[in-house]
Design a protein around this motif. Structure first.
Motif, PDB file in Angstrom:
ATOM      1  N   LYS A  79      -8.586   2.331  -7.746  1.00 19.62           N
ATOM      2  CA  LYS A  79      -8.067   3.686  -7.979  1.00 19.62           C
ATOM      3  C   LYS A  79      -9.201   4.674  -8.255  1.00 19.62           C
ATOM      4  O   LYS A  79      -9.177   5.444  -9.223  1.00 19.62           O
ATOM      5  CB  LYS A  79      -7.051   3.683  -9.133  1.00 19.62           C
ATOM      6  N   LEU A  84       0.825  -1.219   0.000  1.00 18.41           N
ATOM      7  CA  LEU A  84       0.000   0.000   0.000  1.00 18.41           C
ATOM      8  C   LEU A  84       0.859   1.268   0.000  1.00 18.41           C
ATOM      9  O   LEU A  84       0.627   2.194   0.792  1.00 18.41           O
ATOM     10  CB  LEU A  84      -0.953   0.005   1.199  1.00 18.41           C
ATOM     11  N   TYR A 135      -8.812   1.601  -3.129  1.00 15.03           N
ATOM     12  CA  TYR A 135      -7.378   1.608  -3.453  1.00 15.03           C
ATOM     13  C   TYR A 135      -7.099   0.781  -4.704  1.00 15.03           C
ATOM     14  O   TYR A 135      -6.380   1.232  -5.607  1.00 15.03           O
ATOM     15  CB  TYR A 135      -6.585   1.063  -2.269  1.00 15.03           C
TER      16      TYR A 135
END
Length: 228
Positions: free
Chosen positions: A209, A122, A206
């Motif tokens: 996106k 991450l 995440y």
């Protein structure tokens, strides 16, 4: 069977938790945290009914302050964790928690591409690349060219990296104990459930996106407010 109704309720709750986790297998720890929060949800006396919050400006303001305070506490918890991790890594080649987690991720894979490791960890590409560079320089990670794609490089943990990782695990366990502080076992289950629920939410954004601008951030925040 006198307990049939209770068993039926438990089955329904398990189905709810599976839906929240998109059908993934759940553990007794997951269900314990979920159940504790379900029981807590029955007590609405702390802040009142959520629908009423939206119809009362003063109460709505309190709700927003609550969210801001949770955000502030997350930031502070992250800073406390970094302090403990830095102490745990003293006397080792590792300089940050990101380097430790990168080694831990590599330990569970035969090898990964650099971009894969950065995504698992991450991190942004720049900071992730720097972490990998330091691990390679310390002899904890090997790298080699991808046979099929010369532009890509693969990396794997070395024996020295594995040895260091095992040495650091005990100290990182001490970090985990400090982070959870004086929470009871029940409180830890409850916190784990809530954090996993947040992790599932944020990981989806995440990976897809979805937040690429301030406008995206505003749009999704408004959607969350409407969906409550």
């Amino acid at each position: 069977m006198k307990s049939y109704q209770l068993i039926h309720q438990l089955i329904n709750l398990v189905e709810q938790l599976e839906e929240e986790n998109h059908g993934q297998e759940i553990s007794i720890q997951d269900f314990t945290g979920f159940l504790l929060n379900k029981v807590g949800d029955n007590n609405k006396n702390l802040i009142g009914n959520e629908a009423q919050l939206r119809n009362d400006n003063s109460e709505l303001k309190i709700a927003h302050q609550l969210e801001n305070n949770i955000g502030r506490l997350f930031v502070f918890m992250s800073r406390y964790a970094k302090i403990y991790i830095k102490k745990a890594l003293e006397g080792t080649p590792l300089q940050s928690g990101e380097e430790f987690t990168a080694l831990a991720i590599l330990r569970t894979h035969d090898h990964l591409s650099k971009s894969e490791l950065i995504n698992y960890n991450l991190q942004e590409k720049t900071s992730g690349t720097e972490v990998i560079r330091r691990l390679i320089a310390a002899g904890l990670v090997n790298e080699w060219d991808d046979i099929k794609d010369k532009r890509s490089k693969h990396i794997a943990i070395t024996e020295a990296g594995k040895k260091l990782l095992y040495q650091v695990f005990l100290d990182m366990t001490h970090v985990s104990k400090m982070i959870t502080g004086e929470l009871t076992t029940a409180e830890k289950f409850s916190l784990q459930y809530l954090l996993q629920k947040l992790e599932n939410f944020h990981l989806e954004h995440y990976e897809k996106k979805t937040i690429t601008s301030k406008a995206d951030l505003k749009s999704f925040a408004e959607q969350i407010e409407i969906s409550r």
